[in-house]
Design a protein around this motif. Sequence first.
Motif, PDB file in Angstrom:
ATOM      1  N   TYR A 111       0.754  -1.158   0.141  1.00 41.63           N
ATOM      2  CA  TYR A 111      -0.065  -0.077   0.037  1.00 41.63           C
ATOM      3  C   TYR A 111       0.857   1.279   0.041  1.00 41.63           C
ATOM      4  O   TYR A 111       0.366   2.309  -0.269  1.00 41.63           O
ATOM      5  CB  TYR A 111      -1.153  -0.028   1.160  1.00 41.63           C
ATOM      6  N   GLY A 116      -0.346  -0.509  -4.660  1.00 42.13           N
ATOM      7  CA  GLY A 116      -1.525  -0.740  -3.742  1.00 42.13           C
ATOM      8  C   GLY A 116      -3.065  -0.286  -4.042  1.00 42.13           C
ATOM      9  O   GLY A 116      -3.880  -0.491  -3.498  1.00 42.13           O
ATOM     10  N   SER A 117      -2.973   0.675  -4.753  1.00 38.39           N
ATOM     11  CA  SER A 117      -4.232   1.432  -4.815  1.00 38.39           C
ATOM     12  C   SER A 117      -4.553   1.815  -6.267  1.00 38.39           C
ATOM     13  O   SER A 117      -4.958   2.783  -6.610  1.00 38.39           O
ATOM     14  CB  SER A 117      -4.356   2.514  -4.051  1.00 38.39           C
ATOM     15  N   GLU A 118      -3.558   1.357  -7.372  1.00 36.53           N
ATOM     16  CA  GLU A 118      -3.900   1.931  -8.735  1.00 36.53           C
ATOM     17  C   GLU A 118      -4.018   0.693  -9.537  1.00 36.53           C
ATOM     18  O   GLU A 118      -3.633  -0.430  -9.085  1.00 36.53           O
ATOM     19  CB  GLU A 118      -2.382   2.615  -9.297  1.00 36.53           C
ATOM     20  N   ASN A 119      -4.301   0.815 -10.600  1.00 40.46           N
ATOM     21  CA  ASN A 119      -4.793  -0.501 -11.631  1.00 40.46           C
ATOM     22  C   ASN A 119      -3.473  -0.293 -12.779  1.00 40.46           C
ATOM     23  O   ASN A 119      -3.483   0.820 -13.364  1.00 40.46           O
ATOM     24  CB  ASN A 119      -6.145  -0.350 -12.097  1.00 40.46           C
ATOM     25  N   PHE A 120      -3.026  -1.449 -13.162  1.00 40.48           N
ATOM     26  CA  PHE A 120      -2.376  -1.457 -14.543  1.00 40.48           C
ATOM     27  C   PHE A 120      -2.542  -2.652 -15.140  1.00 40.48           C
ATOM     28  O   PHE A 120      -3.212  -3.465 -14.910  1.00 40.48           O
ATOM     29  CB  PHE A 120      -0.813  -1.454 -13.990  1.00 40.48           C
ATOM     30  N   SER A 121      -1.846  -2.821 -16.496  1.00 35.82           N
ATOM     31  CA  SER A 121      -1.897  -3.757 -17.182  1.00 35.82           C
ATOM     32  C   SER A 121      -0.701  -4.004 -18.087  1.00 35.82           C
ATOM     33  O   SER A 121      -0.029  -3.231 -18.306  1.00 35.82           O
ATOM     34  CB  SER A 121      -3.252  -3.817 -18.267  1.00 35.82           C
ATOM     35  N   GLY A 213      -5.789  -8.073 -15.352  1.00 35.15           N
ATOM     36  CA  GLY A 213      -5.195  -6.760 -14.979  1.00 35.15           C
ATOM     37  C   GLY A 213      -4.447  -6.657 -13.701  1.00 35.15           C
ATOM     38  O   GLY A 213      -4.668  -7.780 -12.887  1.00 35.15           O
ATOM     39  N   LEU A 214      -3.893  -5.728 -13.562  1.00 38.27           N
ATOM     40  CA  LEU A 214      -2.886  -5.711 -12.242  1.00 38.27           C
ATOM     41  C   LEU A 214      -3.718  -4.871 -11.294  1.00 38.27           C
ATOM     42  O   LEU A 214      -3.717  -3.573 -11.143  1.00 38.27           O
ATOM     43  CB  LEU A 214      -1.508  -5.065 -12.673  1.00 38.27           C
ATOM     44  N   ASN A 215      -4.395  -5.416 -10.369  1.00 41.45           N
ATOM     45  CA  ASN A 215      -4.987  -4.840  -9.304  1.00 41.45           C
ATOM     46  C   ASN A 215      -4.791  -5.668  -7.962  1.00 41.45           C
ATOM     47  O   ASN A 215      -5.065  -6.863  -7.797  1.00 41.45           O
ATOM     48  CB  ASN A 215      -6.616  -4.664  -9.506  1.00 41.45           C
ATOM     49  N   GLU A 217      -5.961  -6.014  -4.925  1.00 39.61           N
ATOM     50  CA  GLU A 217      -7.005  -6.652  -4.272  1.00 39.61           C
ATOM     51  C   GLU A 217      -7.289  -8.050  -5.049  1.00 39.61           C
ATOM     52  O   GLU A 217      -7.575  -8.889  -4.565  1.00 39.61           O
ATOM     53  CB  GLU A 217      -8.205  -5.768  -3.903  1.00 39.61           C
ATOM     54  N   THR A 218      -7.461  -7.721  -6.333  1.00 38.16           N
ATOM     55  CA  THR A 218      -7.876  -9.135  -7.024  1.00 38.16           C
ATOM     56  C   THR A 218      -6.774 -10.133  -7.027  1.00 38.16           C
ATOM     57  O   THR A 218      -6.994 -11.145  -6.841  1.00 38.16           O
ATOM     58  CB  THR A 218      -8.181  -8.611  -8.383  1.00 38.16           C
ATOM     59  N   ALA A 221      -6.236 -11.791  -3.751  1.00 41.13           N
ATOM     60  CA  ALA A 221      -7.424 -12.434  -3.307  1.00 41.13           C
ATOM     61  C   ALA A 221      -7.247 -14.100  -3.833  1.00 41.13           C
ATOM     62  O   ALA A 221      -7.817 -15.071  -3.229  1.00 41.13           O
ATOM     63  CB  ALA A 221      -8.899 -11.900  -3.803  1.00 41.13           C
ATOM     64  N   PHE A 222      -6.315 -14.252  -5.070  1.00 44.30           N
ATOM     65  CA  PHE A 222      -6.211 -15.561  -5.318  1.00 44.30           C
ATOM     66  C   PHE A 222      -5.663 -16.686  -4.196  1.00 44.30           C
ATOM     67  O   PHE A 222      -5.414 -17.768  -4.239  1.00 44.30           O
ATOM     68  CB  PHE A 222      -5.631 -15.411  -6.644  1.00 44.30           C
TER      69      PHE A 222
ATOM     70  N   SER B  44      -9.620   1.037  -3.088  1.00 40.80           N
ATOM     71  CA  SER B  44      -8.489   2.043  -2.794  1.00 40.80           C
ATOM     72  C   SER B  44      -8.106   2.733  -4.220  1.00 40.80           C
ATOM     73  O   SER B  44      -7.867   3.713  -4.321  1.00 40.80           O
ATOM     74  CB  SER B  44      -7.510   1.767  -2.174  1.00 40.80           C
ATOM     75  N   ALA B 273      -6.778   1.215 -18.393  1.00 36.48           N
ATOM     76  CA  ALA B 273      -5.536   0.684 -17.721  1.00 36.48           C
ATOM     77  C   ALA B 273      -5.491  -0.886 -17.566  1.00 36.48           C
ATOM     78  O   ALA B 273      -4.639  -1.560 -17.693  1.00 36.48           O
ATOM     79  CB  ALA B 273      -5.152   1.392 -16.430  1.00 36.48           C
ATOM     80  N   LEU B 274      -6.741  -1.257 -17.147  1.00 35.70           N
ATOM     81  CA  LEU B 274      -6.828  -2.799 -16.905  1.00 35.70           C
ATOM     82  C   LEU B 274      -7.241  -3.535 -17.937  1.00 35.70           C
ATOM     83  O   LEU B 274      -6.474  -4.689 -18.456  1.00 35.70           O
ATOM     84  CB  LEU B 274      -7.979  -3.041 -15.828  1.00 35.70           C
TER      85      LEU B 274
END
Lengths: 297, 408
Positions: A111, A116-121, A213-215, A217-218, A221-222, B44, B273-274
């Motif tokens: 975090y 920790g708090s953004e989405n990427f791919s 995608g890179l999140n 939390e997702t 969770a795995f 978040s 982005a995802l």
Amino acid sequence: MSYFFQIVVSGIVVGSIYALAALGLVLVYKSSRVANFAHGQIIAAGAFITFFLTVRLGVPIFFSFLASMLITFFLAMSVERIFLRRLIGEPIISVIMVTIGLASIFDGLIYLTPFGSENFSFPDFLPTESIVVGGVSISWTQLVGVIITFVLIGAFSWFFKKSTVGISMRAVSDDQFGAMSVGISVPRVFGLAWATAGLSAAAAGCIIGNITGLNFETLHAFGIVVFPVVILGGLDSILGAVVAGIIMGLIQQFASGYLDGNFGLNGTGDVMPYIILLVILLFKPHGLFGIHEIERV
Amino acid sequence: MKSKTALIFNVLLVIVFLFAFTLPAFAGKTYKLGMSLAITGPTSDAGNPYSKGAEDWFKFVNETDYLGDGDKIDCPIRDDQYKNDTTKRFFEEFLDDEILIFLSYATGANLALKRDFEEVKIPVIPASYHEGLIVDANYTFMPVATYSENAVGLAEYVVGKHQGEDTPKVAFFIHPSAFGRGPLEDTQKAIAEGLKIDIVEVVEHGTDLDNTAMLQRLVSKGVQYVICHTVQTPVATMLTDAQRLGVSAGSFGEKGKLTFLGAHYTGGSDLIALAGTATEGYIWADSYNLTSENNEKAKKQLELAERYGRDDKAANSHNYGAGILAAQIATEAIKETKAAGLKITRGNIYKTMQTLNFESFAAAGPVTYSPTERIGVDVMNIYVAQDGVFKKLQSFESQYIQKVRAGR
């Protein structure tokens, strides 16, 4: 008919990724009898390290992938060395609580970063067109994911069956005192188990991250999502993880494909694997390939 | 002589000290607010830029003397990690600090605290746009159109654009929670009021790695439109699968294919982005002005972000804009109360908020509240993902949501 085969292919794809994600849990449990609740965080870390190396540092993705496996290998080994080694001989529940604490620490550390708090791919590195055979489609991402999964699982199986270190790990898993009495270093085996689990987690993280995608939390969770796979497979069996993963994947896809939206049902894809898990455990409480230990007093 | 000099010096010193201690009084008043949201933890990805938007606006207000007379806003921002119990604890601490307005976040926490808000009579500005938060509630001031408004509006948009005489067949792809189900229920009520769509299936998603079976099932049932109300990650996976299977519509409503549409938290730069190119053609309803619009409003948002050193990702996030808007509503409420010559209390701010009316650069339309209306920005922009950004197609206001509300 192609619908049926499409579901079979999807089930195998999902199942094999579950198997790879579950592998790390199996490896740690196999050697130390500990369920690692920080596994999901290592999966996420592996994916983010690959992304960082590829996108921020411009390293070709193939090398980033290998490097992230190597980094998580040493990361997990360090975690074992610093936090868990001193717990050898302590009650298992203490060790499990430490892994829960580790999960919180990893969460906190991740975090602190943008991950920790953004989405990427990941950048596109595979053809975006699907491979279609007889009306059944599979994406390159999925295909490569499945190939990597089976290569890694094959390598780990060979490692445990043929290599001296692998056999040592199995010996420790069977009987720690017996293993020590023949000169096997139990702490070293624990370290290696964590390290190889870290390596497989990074691979799983990259494959899952490439699909979802890179999140954070997702991804993390795995680490929990695959627990039923590990339990169904028998906790300490690599073959069990593979078979259980694929069974879970197939059940999920078939339930989603044939039950959801019909007969007033919905969400069976998520529930059915657990129902089947319960039914199987009724008849095989140690899982499909778990060892039923008999203690003679 | 020496003693006289010393006496003057001492008197001067006392005056300087007295002046120094009375400085804060001259510096103006400080108004306390409180904000609790998920800067880390689940969601978040939305909460983090949201907090930055609010923080930057309050900094701007204080630095530019926006309230006048040197008055300032003190708004501590707490990270509740999306945990309802933590939000409740923070709220209680904020009450002890006698805050004037509470800036809250998640649907669950707001529902859990709904009665408390009414009891302590505190104006609340949530980041959740769940319709249920303003039903039988007086103190919650929704910044923008609700999720229900988004979903019903999208269904109306589908009806308006659908080619052919048949009733459009729609599937809902929703989050398995009250947050996800609320807009579906309101869309069903809109259908009962005469909205001509056929909801063929409702999918409550899980942690899916592959949506093949679901997508093919929808196509086989003749579904043409999928309205999503959840967060971005499951939508991204679904869009990627649809692209792989070749079931994404090339144009709006293409027969035999699926056209995807979604409410506020499903879209934005995070979805791109995802899901990358799989996002192309995704229709998104949102009440915020996007920086990709490259208009005067967008420039102001980017200037604010630049002023406080935010990176491009935060600056261009609609969640950053959402944080700004929430902070602006609180700021304008204080400013208007002051302008009316009223004492700054919760009660007076509540009165002011009921008639608050102003333009915000972060929003798609004006913020207008009334004694019977608790939604600030009613207008939605319909955006489409094109060439890696969301572009505005048109502004839109749901008609059926009014009927649904009237029927409550």
